[in-house]
Enzyme design. Structure first.
Site, PDB file in Angstrom:
ATOM      1  N   HIS A 177       2.198   2.885  -7.210  1.00  0.00           N
ATOM      2  CA  HIS A 177       0.789   2.497  -7.291  1.00  0.00           C
ATOM      3  C   HIS A 177       0.695   0.966  -7.231  1.00  0.00           C
ATOM      4  O   HIS A 177       1.424   0.269  -7.951  1.00  0.00           O
ATOM      5  CB  HIS A 177       0.183   3.024  -8.597  1.00  0.00           C
ATOM      6  CG  HIS A 177      -1.277   2.725  -8.707  1.00  0.00           C
ATOM      7  ND1 HIS A 177      -2.227   3.461  -8.033  1.00  0.00           N
ATOM      8  CD2 HIS A 177      -1.955   1.753  -9.378  1.00  0.00           C
ATOM      9  CE1 HIS A 177      -3.426   2.955  -8.289  1.00  0.00           C
ATOM     10  NE2 HIS A 177      -3.285   1.921  -9.094  1.00  0.00           N
TER      11      HIS A 177
ATOM     12  N   ASN B 218       6.437   1.833   3.057  1.00  0.00           N
ATOM     13  CA  ASN B 218       7.346   2.150   1.946  1.00  0.00           C
ATOM     14  C   ASN B 218       8.434   3.120   2.386  1.00  0.00           C
ATOM     15  O   ASN B 218       9.586   2.999   1.959  1.00  0.00           O
ATOM     16  CB  ASN B 218       6.561   2.704   0.751  1.00  0.00           C
ATOM     17  CG  ASN B 218       5.909   1.591  -0.050  1.00  0.00           C
ATOM     18  OD1 ASN B 218       6.572   0.877  -0.784  1.00  0.00           O
ATOM     19  ND2 ASN B 218       4.602   1.425   0.135  1.00  0.00           N
TER      20      ASN B 218
HETATM   21  C1  GRF Z   1       1.017   1.440  -0.924  1.00  0.00           C
HETATM   22  O1  GRF Z   1       0.313   0.280  -1.264  1.00  0.00           O
HETATM   23  C2  GRF Z   1       1.199   2.310  -2.136  1.00  0.00           C
HETATM   24  O2  GRF Z   1       1.263   1.606  -3.332  1.00  0.00           O
HETATM   25  C3  GRF Z   1      -0.063   3.138  -2.123  1.00  0.00           C
HETATM   26  O3  GRF Z   1      -0.319   3.374  -0.769  1.00  0.00           O
HETATM   27  C4  GRF Z   1       0.225   2.323   0.019  1.00  0.00           C
HETATM   28  C5  GRF Z   1       1.071   2.944   1.093  1.00  0.00           C
HETATM   29  O4  GRF Z   1       1.464   2.027   2.059  1.00  0.00           O
HETATM   30  N1  GRF Z   1       0.127   4.330  -2.920  1.00  0.00           N
HETATM   31  P1  GRF Z   1       2.478   2.468   3.184  1.00  0.00           P
HETATM   32  O5  GRF Z   1       1.910   3.678   3.897  1.00  0.00           O
HETATM   33  O6  GRF Z   1       3.794   2.766   2.551  1.00  0.00           O
HETATM   34  O7  GRF Z   1       2.568   1.303   4.116  1.00  0.00           O
END
Ligand code: GRF
Length: 243
Positions: free
Chosen positions: A145, A50
């Site tokens: 989330h 992300n």
């Molecule tokens: C994502 O699925 C987010 O929704 C959750 O943790 C995950 C993080 O993934 N809170 P990344 O580290 O961004 O790949």
């Protein structure tokens, strides 16, 4: 316009920690071209896909933001490497500091403020945020989330939805507050689960949605479109609606 600025000055003078609505109003009052990149800090614990989506959206010009600091809750978090590769300042706190969660959040809040961050973006941050951070950034700590809140709260939203056999799940972006996973909801995107999908396929689809939705929501913040009502629901105002 002058009345608005005067009002903002009063609100700003009343608090050096303005609530989201004060800051959003100030951005909305500016022409789009006059809005400086939204200064944000990102908290993460894991792979940081992300974070990468935000870095890429900024690079492509789709997101008017600037990541001033990335905080990792563990040194091995791959997201820290992504930040370094993009030339973003990072901070990793030791286990000793994290042993006292309040002290850890005091340090984090201080560093985010020092870096000039206005919003704190949680991106796979596997720790609770506590009063020092929440009070320093009132209604300005944002979380993503991987389920449609208030369903499937907690650390395993994708798996829990899959195991329950729901036919529709999705992604939620919300404001973090003292009640875990229950803060004001800014945006949600639904996903219909197709017959034959396994957990891995569902995870791929959820992450693909996250990587589009999170930059979109942060752009809403950059445009000053997010207003938290007194009842803690959120109104997303049309771009250009000003005040
Ligand atoms: C994502 O699925 C987010 O929704 C959750 O943790 C995950 C993080 O993934 N809170 P990344 O580290 O961004 O790949």
């Amino acid at each position: 316009m002058e009345a608005v600025l005067a009002e903002l000055a009063v609100a700003g003078a009343a608090s050096d920690r303005p609530d989201i609505n004060v800051l959003q109003k100030a951005r909305a009052a500016l022409a789009r071209t006059d809005r400086a990149p939204l200064p944000i800090g990102v908290l993460l614990s894991g792979s940081g896909t992300n974070l990468q989506a935000l870095i890429d959206a900024i690079a492509s010009g789709d997101l008017n933001a600037e990541i001033r600091l990335v905080v990792g809750s563990r040194p091995s978090a791959y997201g820290l490497k992504r930040a370094e590769a993009a030339g973003i300042q990072t901070l990793t706190l030791s286990k000793e500091v994290y042993a006292d969660p309040i002290q850890a959040d005091e340090v984090i809040a201080h560093e985010l403020l020092a870096a000039g961050c206005e919003y704190v973006i949680m991106a796979g941050y596997m720790r609770m945020v506590h009063a020092p951070l929440l009070a320093t950034f009132p209604n300005r700590v944002i979380n993503i989330h991987p389920a449609l809140l208030p369903s499937f709260q907690g650390a395993h939203g994708i798996q829990d939805a899959f195991d329950r056999g729901v036919k529709v799940t999705g992604v939620t972006v919300h404001i973090a507050n003292a009640v875990y996973d229950m803060g004001p909801i800014i945006a949600q995107r639904a996903l219909a689960i197709e017959e034959g999908w396994d957990l891995e396929t569902l995870e791929e689809h959820i992450h693909a949605i996250e990587h589009v939705l999170y930059p979109e929501v942060i752009q809403m913040l950059a445009d000053g479109r997010v207003h938290v009502r007194d009842d803690l629901t959120v109104e997303v105002r049309p771009e250009g609606s000003g005040l």
